[in-house]
Design an enzyme around this catalytic site. Structure first.
Site, PDB file in Angstrom:
ATOM      1  N   TYR A  57      35.882  49.127  55.163  1.00 22.18           N
ATOM      2  CA  TYR A  57      35.083  49.913  54.212  1.00 22.18           C
ATOM      3  C   TYR A  57      33.756  50.383  54.810  1.00 22.18           C
ATOM      4  O   TYR A  57      33.459  51.587  54.838  1.00 22.18           O
ATOM      5  CB  TYR A  57      34.853  49.106  52.924  1.00 22.18           C
ATOM      6  N   GLU A 398      40.626  37.052  37.884  1.00 24.72           N
ATOM      7  CA  GLU A 398      41.601  38.140  37.945  1.00 24.72           C
ATOM      8  C   GLU A 398      42.964  37.572  37.557  1.00 24.72           C
ATOM      9  O   GLU A 398      43.351  36.491  38.003  1.00 24.72           O
ATOM     10  CB  GLU A 398      41.563  38.683  39.384  1.00 24.72           C
ATOM     11  N   HIS A 482      37.711  37.050  50.089  1.00 27.10           N
ATOM     12  CA  HIS A 482      36.425  37.758  49.965  1.00 27.10           C
ATOM     13  C   HIS A 482      35.342  37.138  50.847  1.00 27.10           C
ATOM     14  O   HIS A 482      34.351  36.631  50.329  1.00 27.10           O
ATOM     15  CB  HIS A 482      35.947  37.722  48.508  1.00 27.10           C
ATOM     16  N   ASN A 520      35.446  41.420  42.734  1.00 24.20           N
ATOM     17  CA  ASN A 520      36.066  41.797  44.003  1.00 24.20           C
ATOM     18  C   ASN A 520      35.107  42.747  44.736  1.00 24.20           C
ATOM     19  O   ASN A 520      34.543  43.644  44.120  1.00 24.20           O
ATOM     20  CB  ASN A 520      37.405  42.484  43.730  1.00 24.20           C
TER      21      ASN A 520
HETATM   22  P1  FAE Z   1      37.119  44.882  56.683  1.00 26.48           P
HETATM   23  O1  FAE Z   1      37.750  45.729  55.641  1.00 26.48           O
HETATM   24  O2  FAE Z   1      37.584  43.476  56.821  1.00 26.48           O
HETATM   25  O3  FAE Z   1      37.318  45.640  58.070  1.00 26.48           O
HETATM   26  C1  FAE Z   1      36.932  45.109  59.300  1.00 26.48           C
HETATM   27  C2  FAE Z   1      37.755  45.785  60.379  1.00 26.48           C
HETATM   28  O4  FAE Z   1      37.151  45.553  61.640  1.00 26.48           O
HETATM   29  C3  FAE Z   1      39.181  45.238  60.489  1.00 26.48           C
HETATM   30  O5  FAE Z   1      40.077  46.323  60.544  1.00 26.48           O
HETATM   31  C4  FAE Z   1      39.169  44.444  61.795  1.00 26.48           C
HETATM   32  O6  FAE Z   1      40.429  44.450  62.455  1.00 26.48           O
HETATM   33  C5  FAE Z   1      38.117  45.187  62.592  1.00 26.48           C
HETATM   34  N1  FAE Z   1      37.429  44.369  63.599  1.00 26.48           N
HETATM   35  C6  FAE Z   1      36.863  43.156  63.413  1.00 26.48           C
HETATM   36  N2  FAE Z   1      36.256  42.726  64.559  1.00 26.48           N
HETATM   37  C7  FAE Z   1      36.457  43.724  65.474  1.00 26.48           C
HETATM   38  C8  FAE Z   1      36.087  43.865  66.845  1.00 26.48           C
HETATM   39  N3  FAE Z   1      35.379  42.923  67.475  1.00 26.48           N
HETATM   40  N4  FAE Z   1      36.474  44.986  67.507  1.00 26.48           N
HETATM   41  C9  FAE Z   1      37.182  45.952  66.868  1.00 26.48           C
HETATM   42  N5  FAE Z   1      37.567  45.850  65.572  1.00 26.48           N
HETATM   43  C10 FAE Z   1      37.193  44.757  64.880  1.00 26.48           C
HETATM   44  O7  FAE Z   1      35.553  44.855  56.522  1.00 26.48           O
HETATM   45  N6  FAE Z   1      38.550  43.318  47.572  1.00 26.48           N
HETATM   46  C11 FAE Z   1      38.427  44.053  46.453  1.00 26.48           C
HETATM   47  O8  FAE Z   1      37.346  44.588  46.171  1.00 26.48           O
HETATM   48  N7  FAE Z   1      39.517  44.203  45.607  1.00 26.48           N
HETATM   49  C12 FAE Z   1      40.717  43.612  45.841  1.00 26.48           C
HETATM   50  O9  FAE Z   1      41.675  43.794  45.077  1.00 26.48           O
HETATM   51  C13 FAE Z   1      40.844  42.814  47.013  1.00 26.48           C
HETATM   52  N8  FAE Z   1      42.011  42.162  47.293  1.00 26.48           N
HETATM   53  C14 FAE Z   1      42.149  41.535  48.514  1.00 26.48           C
HETATM   54  C15 FAE Z   1      43.389  40.991  48.861  1.00 26.48           C
HETATM   55  C16 FAE Z   1      43.572  40.447  50.127  1.00 26.48           C
HETATM   56  C17 FAE Z   1      44.913  39.859  50.504  1.00 26.48           C
HETATM   57  C18 FAE Z   1      42.505  40.444  51.065  1.00 26.48           C
HETATM   58  C19 FAE Z   1      42.687  39.879  52.453  1.00 26.48           C
HETATM   59  C20 FAE Z   1      41.270  40.963  50.714  1.00 26.48           C
HETATM   60  C21 FAE Z   1      41.082  41.500  49.446  1.00 26.48           C
HETATM   61  N9  FAE Z   1      39.856  42.066  49.078  1.00 26.48           N
HETATM   62  C22 FAE Z   1      39.726  42.740  47.899  1.00 26.48           C
HETATM   63  C23 FAE Z   1      38.683  41.993  49.964  1.00 26.48           C
HETATM   64  C24 FAE Z   1      38.367  43.319  50.662  1.00 26.48           C
HETATM   65  O10 FAE Z   1      39.529  43.853  51.262  1.00 26.48           O
HETATM   66  C25 FAE Z   1      37.262  43.062  51.698  1.00 26.48           C
HETATM   67  O11 FAE Z   1      36.117  42.618  51.004  1.00 26.48           O
HETATM   68  C26 FAE Z   1      36.917  44.302  52.496  1.00 26.48           C
HETATM   69  O12 FAE Z   1      38.032  44.788  53.199  1.00 26.48           O
HETATM   70  C27 FAE Z   1      35.802  44.001  53.480  1.00 26.48           C
HETATM   71  O13 FAE Z   1      35.345  45.225  54.011  1.00 26.48           O
HETATM   72  P2  FAE Z   1      34.524  45.252  55.363  1.00 26.48           P
HETATM   73  O14 FAE Z   1      34.061  46.635  55.576  1.00 26.48           O
HETATM   74  O15 FAE Z   1      33.519  44.169  55.333  1.00 26.48           O
END
Ligand code: FAE
Length: 543
Positions: A57, A398, A482, A520
């Protein structure tokens, strides 16, 4: 500019960006973009004015806004681009038949809900592959994260919730909440494509019977329920139910990816970012270190892996502006590792601190035989029990699906509790560690128990003990979806995500959120990133 206008203007660009993502996937590229390599790039060190680490995100917002500002930007993502069909004709596998695409380099899946009637029937053996869901294990807490172009948006439940304004203000006392709720939350929701289920369809469809049963039990307890917005396309879902579209949410697809219906970031922010013509994404490249050259340029080291996980190339990149969007774990690891190796010695002492699992606890209740939850369940949650206003025990739960294709009488929940406990990451010879303890988790499950004891008592029901492996337990408080914190806004960074101690280094992801946000988190992460980019592009990149 109104949110609607922004969305309309981006549509053509999104189409171009999506085409770029599609072509790259078809041709098997690890480099995706509309532009070709520039003649002025040195061969040994690839450089770009701006580099974004990760593609979740926070990273996607950064990439789009940089691209729109005309700044050539490189996105480095350790996961793969998910756009090529496997031998079954689908990009992603479902939860009923997981294969190598499900998990990040595992030989067996590690689903959150591990057993049914204590039987090991959920997890399956798989072969090693850069699959879409990772479970990162620390000593007393494991963290689920998405891997691939789109990060967590590929695997999450689409619940797109704006936090309560008063709680946001409590967690971010230095942020102008009027501006957040007037400008950045609406902008984030419009860009993400947030909508709410048609209430009439919700009341009538078999696919949400499980939610209606839980709602009835909450009402019997005197508790309030609320619809939860989503980034799943409910028009598509209705066509799935009618049998006129291929099933995705209604076909047990979620934590290992959705083939249709979900507006993940590759369909929204990232497609638009590529559409600017200024953004290129490199996949299967993990950034491993950050240092600063004497001329002030950021220098990144990265490892490119193949589908077996073998490192096939070690690369160096240079940039003027560096945006970290690797998520709470990824960004914390990179910063701490760089401090540990001596390349970023001036980082603030609070880097690594302020981490929390958003109070997550999962649990199941056993219903009476007459309270069937339905064999058919949508994987996309659309309702929550909202007891956050209860000052003695604030919980937002939820109502989660458990789609098995069979009636099982289980009501499942992911509770978000106001757990004030926080932990700290550190980096050493064993890699990244986290000092979160089981006693800290017990605070979350204690709060969930207080709420669900009331619900069980009002409905003469009991808990399920068989869902989270052996030994038997009711509350799964040792994992989180989360992860939040590690580089908290206003502590490790200034009030806009600029990392303290260094210029032109920014954090835009979930590590900015101080451990808990009450709902979330992805809408909050997106909106904060929009706020950072609006400020930085005006103040830091002017010629
Ligand atoms: P994130 O989306 O985790 O992206 C980080 C990216 O950086 C990933 O693609 C990694 O592979 C990449 N990365 C990490 N380190 C490196 C590196 N050193 N070099 C290159 N690439 C790298 O970060 N949240 C909601 O609001 N609603 C929901 O319904 C919800 N359901 C969820 C269900 C599951 C099963 C999971 C796992 C999470 C859920 N979440 C939900 C949480 C939400 O997806 C999470 O808070 C966000 O994706 C976090 O966003 P960020 O931008 O922090």
């Amino acid at each position: 500019m109104t949110a609607k206008l922004i969305q309309r203007q981006l549509t053509r660009r999104q189409i171009l960006g999506m085409a770029a993502l599609q072509t790259a996937a078809t041709l098997g590229f690890t480099r995706v973009g509309l532009q070709s390599a520039r003649a002025d790039e040195p061969a040994a060190v690839e450089s770009a004015p701006a580099i974004v680490v990760g593609s979740g995100y926070g990273a996607s917002v950064a990439a789009l806004r940089l691209g729109q500002a005309g700044i050539r930007t490189l996105v480095l993502e350790m996961g793969r681009l998910w756009n090529t069909a496997g031998s079954d004709g689908k990009v992603f596998c479902n939860t009923a038949n997981p294969d190598q695409r499900s998990m990040w380099f595992r030989t067996r899946t590690e689903a959150p809900l591990a057993t049914f009637l204590w039987l090991d029937v959920v997890n399956k053996d798989i072969s090693l592959y850069p699959g879409v869901l990772d479970r990162v294990r620390f000593s007393d807490m494991s963290v689920f994260v998405g891997r691939g172009v789109g990060g967590g948006s590929l695997v999450n439940g689409s619940m797109a919730v704006t936090p309560l304004q008063s709680y946001f203000a409590e967690q971010f006392p230095t942020v102008d909440t009027a501006e957040m709720y007037g400008t950045y939350f609406p902008r984030a929701r419009a860009m993400l494509g947030v909508s709410t289920i048609d209430p009439a369809w919700f009341e009538s469809t078999e696919w949400y019977r499980f939610s209606r049963v839980s709602r009835k039990h909450a009402q019997n307890t005197g508790l309030k329920t609320t619809f939860v917005p989503s980034v799943y396309d409910f028009g598509y879902m209705q066509r799935e139910a009618a049998g006129t579209a291929t099933k995705s949410a209604l076909g047990q697809e979620v934590i290992y990816g959705n083939n249709f219906g979900k507006k993940s970031l590759d369909k929204t922010y990232l497609a638009s970012a590529l559409g600017t013509g200024n953004v290129t994404i490199h996949t299967l490249e993990k950034v491993t270190g950050i240092s600063r050259a004497s001329d002030g340029t950021w220098v990144l080291s990265a490892e490119r892996i193949d589908y077996s996980g073998a490192v096939v190339e070690t690369k160096q990149y240079g940039c003027t502006y560096l945006f970290l969007g690797g998520g709470s774990l990824g960004t914390s690891e990179l910063l701490l590792r760089s401090r540990q190796s001596g390349t970023l010695p001036a980082l603030d002492a609070s880097v690594g601190a302020g981490w929390g699992p958003n109070g997550n606890t999962m649990l199941g209740r056993a219903n009476h035989l007459w309270d069937t939850v339905g064999a058919n369940q949508s994987t996309m949650p659309v309702m929550g029990i909202d007891d956050w206003a209860n000052a003695d025990n604030p919980v937002f739960a939820e109502i989660a699906p458990l789609p098995t294709g069979l009636e099982h009488w289980v009501s499942l929940y992911l509770a978000i509790t106001k757990n004030p406990q926080r932990a700290r990451f550190s980096y050493g010879s064993g890699g990244l560690s986290l000092d979160w303890s089981a006693a800290q988790s017990a605070v979350s499950s204690g709060m969930a128990k207080k709420l669900f004891d009331r619900i069980n008592s009002a409905n003469s029901t009991i808990y399920r003990y068989d869902l989270f492996g052996t030994p038997s337990r009711v509350f799964a408080d040792d994992f989180t979806y989360h992860p939040l914190g590690g580089c908290v806004l206003g502590k490790a960074t200034d009030n806009y995500g600029r990392v303290k101690g260094y210029s032109r280094l920014y954090v835009t992801d979930g590590s900015l959120v101080p451990g808990n946000i009450g709902v979330n988190p992805f809408v909050t992460i997106t909106a904060l990133a929009e706020r950072t980019m609006a400020r930085v592009l005006v103040e830091d990149t002017a010629p």
